[in-house]
Design a protein around this motif. Structure first.
Motif, PDB file in Angstrom:
ATOM      1  N   GLY A  41       0.791  -1.219   0.000  1.00 11.11           N
ATOM      2  CA  GLY A  41       0.000   0.000   0.000  1.00 11.11           C
ATOM      3  C   GLY A  41       0.825   1.272   0.000  1.00 11.11           C
ATOM      4  N   VAL A  42       0.197   2.330  -0.513  1.00 14.43           N
ATOM      5  CA  VAL A  42       0.775   3.670  -0.495  1.00 14.43           C
ATOM      6  C   VAL A  42      -0.260   4.575   0.157  1.00 14.43           C
ATOM      7  CG1 VAL A  42       1.608   5.609  -1.889  1.00 14.43           C
ATOM      8  CG2 VAL A  42       2.069   3.252  -2.623  1.00 14.43           C
ATOM      9  N   LEU A  43       0.141   5.281   1.196  1.00 14.39           N
ATOM     10  CA  LEU A  43      -0.733   6.213   1.899  1.00 14.39           C
ATOM     11  C   LEU A  43      -0.194   7.616   1.689  1.00 14.39           C
ATOM     12  CD1 LEU A  43      -3.091   6.762   3.817  1.00 14.39           C
ATOM     13  CD2 LEU A  43      -1.544   6.285   5.719  1.00 14.39           C
ATOM     14  N   ILE A  44      -0.996   8.458   1.055  1.00 14.25           N
ATOM     15  CA  ILE A  44      -0.581   9.833   0.770  1.00 14.25           C
ATOM     16  C   ILE A  44      -1.389  10.770   1.651  1.00 14.25           C
ATOM     17  CG2 ILE A  44      -0.331  11.611  -0.999  1.00 14.25           C
ATOM     18  CD1 ILE A  44      -0.335   9.316  -3.076  1.00 14.25           C
ATOM     19  N   ASP A  45      -0.711  11.420   2.578  1.00 16.69           N
ATOM     20  CA  ASP A  45      -1.357  12.358   3.499  1.00 16.69           C
ATOM     21  C   ASP A  45      -1.315  13.743   2.871  1.00 16.69           C
ATOM     22  OD1 ASP A  45      -2.181  14.045   5.520  1.00 16.69           O
ATOM     23  OD2 ASP A  45      -0.723  13.327   6.986  1.00 16.69           O
ATOM     24  N   GLU A  47      -2.225   9.236 -11.276  1.00 21.99           N
ATOM     25  CA  GLU A  47      -1.127   8.510 -11.911  1.00 21.99           C
ATOM     26  C   GLU A  47      -0.374   7.653 -10.896  1.00 21.99           C
ATOM     27  OE1 GLU A  47       1.242  11.416 -13.971  1.00 21.99           O
ATOM     28  OE2 GLU A  47      -0.268  11.688 -15.534  1.00 21.99           O
ATOM     29  N   ILE A  48      -0.175   8.166  -9.694  1.00 26.83           N
ATOM     30  CA  ILE A  48       0.477   7.382  -8.641  1.00 26.83           C
ATOM     31  C   ILE A  48      -0.358   6.135  -8.349  1.00 26.83           C
ATOM     32  CG2 ILE A  48       1.016   7.338  -6.163  1.00 26.83           C
ATOM     33  CD1 ILE A  48       1.983  10.270  -6.493  1.00 26.83           C
ATOM     34  N   ALA A  49      -1.674   6.317  -8.231  1.00 28.72           N
ATOM     35  CA  ALA A  49      -2.562   5.183  -7.951  1.00 28.72           C
ATOM     36  C   ALA A  49      -2.507   4.156  -9.074  1.00 28.72           C
ATOM     37  CB  ALA A  49      -3.989   5.674  -7.741  1.00 28.72           C
ATOM     38  N   LEU A  94      -0.653  -1.225 -10.868  1.00 31.41           N
ATOM     39  CA  LEU A  94       0.070  -2.095 -11.793  1.00 31.41           C
ATOM     40  C   LEU A  94       1.166  -2.884 -11.073  1.00 31.41           C
ATOM     41  CD1 LEU A  94       0.377   0.198 -14.924  1.00 31.41           C
ATOM     42  CD2 LEU A  94      -0.982  -1.882 -14.707  1.00 31.41           C
ATOM     43  N   LEU A  95       1.653  -2.341  -9.961  1.00 36.28           N
ATOM     44  CA  LEU A  95       2.687  -3.008  -9.167  1.00 36.28           C
ATOM     45  C   LEU A  95       2.082  -3.753  -7.979  1.00 36.28           C
ATOM     46  CD1 LEU A  95       5.318  -0.137  -9.317  1.00 36.28           C
ATOM     47  CD2 LEU A  95       5.440  -2.356 -10.488  1.00 36.28           C
ATOM     48  N   ALA A  96       0.764  -3.988  -8.014  1.00 38.42           N
ATOM     49  CA  ALA A  96       0.029  -4.776  -7.010  1.00 38.42           C
ATOM     50  C   ALA A  96      -0.011  -4.114  -5.637  1.00 38.42           C
ATOM     51  CB  ALA A  96       0.588  -6.199  -6.914  1.00 38.42           C
ATOM     52  N   ALA A  97      -0.096  -2.794  -5.611  1.00 41.73           N
ATOM     53  CA  ALA A  97      -0.248  -2.066  -4.348  1.00 41.73           C
ATOM     54  C   ALA A  97      -1.471  -1.155  -4.459  1.00 41.73           C
ATOM     55  CB  ALA A  97       1.002  -1.239  -4.041  1.00 41.73           C
ATOM     56  N   ARG A  98      -2.079  -0.865  -3.334  1.00 42.97           N
ATOM     57  CA  ARG A  98      -3.244   0.022  -3.284  1.00 42.97           C
ATOM     58  C   ARG A  98      -2.817   1.408  -2.805  1.00 42.97           C
ATOM     59  NH1 ARG A  98      -8.337  -3.011  -2.866  1.00 42.97           N
ATOM     60  NH2 ARG A  98      -7.786  -5.191  -2.931  1.00 42.97           N
ATOM     61  N   THR A  99      -3.582   2.415  -3.211  1.00 41.75           N
ATOM     62  CA  THR A  99      -3.277   3.790  -2.828  1.00 41.75           C
ATOM     63  C   THR A  99      -4.453   4.394  -2.079  1.00 41.75           C
ATOM     64  OG1 THR A  99      -1.895   4.024  -4.792  1.00 41.75           O
ATOM     65  CG2 THR A  99      -2.533   6.052  -3.665  1.00 41.75           C
ATOM     66  N   VAL A 100      -4.152   5.016  -0.936  1.00 44.69           N
ATOM     67  CA  VAL A 100      -5.152   5.712  -0.138  1.00 44.69           C
ATOM     68  C   VAL A 100      -4.673   7.144   0.061  1.00 44.69           C
ATOM     69  CG1 VAL A 100      -6.289   5.857   2.122  1.00 44.69           C
ATOM     70  CG2 VAL A 100      -5.921   3.627   1.060  1.00 44.69           C
ATOM     71  N   GLY A 113      -9.022   4.794  -8.931  1.00 46.52           N
ATOM     72  CA  GLY A 113      -7.994   3.960  -8.333  1.00 46.52           C
ATOM     73  C   GLY A 113      -7.574   4.372  -6.940  1.00 46.52           C
ATOM     74  N   LEU A 114      -8.134   5.474  -6.452  1.00 44.30           N
ATOM     75  CA  LEU A 114      -7.785   5.964  -5.128  1.00 44.30           C
ATOM     76  C   LEU A 114      -8.912   5.700  -4.144  1.00 44.30           C
ATOM     77  CD1 LEU A 114      -6.285   9.485  -5.846  1.00 44.30           C
ATOM     78  CD2 LEU A 114      -5.071   7.554  -4.881  1.00 44.30           C
ATOM     79  N   SER A 115      -8.528   5.276  -2.950  1.00 49.17           N
ATOM     80  CA  SER A 115      -9.479   5.244  -1.838  1.00 49.17           C
ATOM     81  C   SER A 115      -9.150   6.453  -0.976  1.00 49.17           C
ATOM     82  CB  SER A 115      -9.295   3.965  -1.014  1.00 49.17           C
ATOM     83  OG  SER A 115      -9.581   2.831  -1.795  1.00 49.17           O
ATOM     84  N   THR A 116     -10.093   6.870  -0.154  1.00 49.10           N
ATOM     85  CA  THR A 116      -9.836   8.009   0.721  1.00 49.10           C
ATOM     86  C   THR A 116     -10.120   7.638   2.165  1.00 49.10           C
ATOM     87  OG1 THR A 116     -12.076   8.845   0.381  1.00 49.10           O
ATOM     88  CG2 THR A 116     -10.350   9.738  -1.048  1.00 49.10           C
ATOM     89  N   ALA A 117      -9.458   8.353   3.060  1.00 51.92           N
ATOM     90  CA  ALA A 117      -9.662   8.181   4.495  1.00 51.92           C
ATOM     91  C   ALA A 117      -9.560   9.559   5.133  1.00 51.92           C
ATOM     92  CB  ALA A 117      -8.614   7.244   5.080  1.00 51.92           C
ATOM     93  N   LEU A 118     -10.253   9.735   6.250  1.00 50.50           N
ATOM     94  CA  LEU A 118     -10.243  11.043   6.906  1.00 50.50           C
ATOM     95  C   LEU A 118      -8.918  11.355   7.592  1.00 50.50           C
ATOM     96  CD1 LEU A 118     -13.845  11.147   8.407  1.00 50.50           C
ATOM     97  CD2 LEU A 118     -12.967  12.329   6.372  1.00 50.50           C
ATOM     98  N   SER A 119      -8.193  10.329   8.023  1.00 45.63           N
ATOM     99  CA  SER A 119      -6.925  10.553   8.739  1.00 45.63           C
ATOM    100  C   SER A 119      -5.903   9.499   8.301  1.00 45.63           C
ATOM    101  CB  SER A 119      -7.143  10.440  10.247  1.00 45.63           C
ATOM    102  OG  SER A 119      -7.483   9.106  10.590  1.00 45.63           O
TER     103      SER A 119
END
Length: 139
Positions: A53-57, A74-76, A81-87, A108-114
């Motif tokens: 996973g990749v978490l972008i704050d 594009e990051i997502a 493609l590299l089998a990781a998820r982006t939030v 391709g992006l999920s979101t979270a509040l924190s």
């Protein structure tokens, strides 16, 4: 110094590995060369380490324009493609409103509040690894 303008992000954006997740914290504006370097760094790190996973704050980002929206998408796409998820975590209400007004859906992006909620989301959506085989998505 306490000014009202966001600080430009120039040069290198640090990427921190927390277990099986890469954490990126954006502050201020993201310039073209910095965005390109960040995308390359993330793709190389995902490929080299096999993180899930990749978490972008973006809680430090005051304004999102179509450029930043495209960079996040594009990051997502690269991560997927590299089998990781982006939030993306920490989106301010004004940023969400701007994204909707610009018509950016950020596929391709999920979101979270924190950041904490983003880490929990990635933990729940962890891909399943099969010994000797490629990653598979968990149901």
């Amino acid at each position: 110094m306490n000014d009202a303008h966001p600080r430009p992000v120039t040069g290198h954006v640090p990427v921190l590995r927390l277990g099986d997740v890469l954490l990126v914290t954006l502050q201020g504006d993201l310039h073209d060369s910095t965005a390109q370097q960040l995308q390359q760094d993330l793709a190389e790190t995902i490929s080299r380490t096999g993180v899930r996973g990749v978490l972008i704050d973006i809680s430090g980002v005051e304004i999102v324009d179509s450029f930043l929206g495209r960079v996040l998408a594009e990051i997502a796409a690269q991560a997927k493609l590299l089998a990781a998820r982006t939030v993306v975590a920490g989106m301010r209400p004004a940023v969400a409103i701007t994204l909707v007004e610009l018509g950016l859906s950020l596929p391709g992006l999920s979101t979270a509040l924190s950041t904490e909620a983003g880490m929990e989301l990635l933990a729940r959506q962890a891909p399943v690894r099969r010994p000797g085989g490629p990653r598979q998505e968990s149901p």
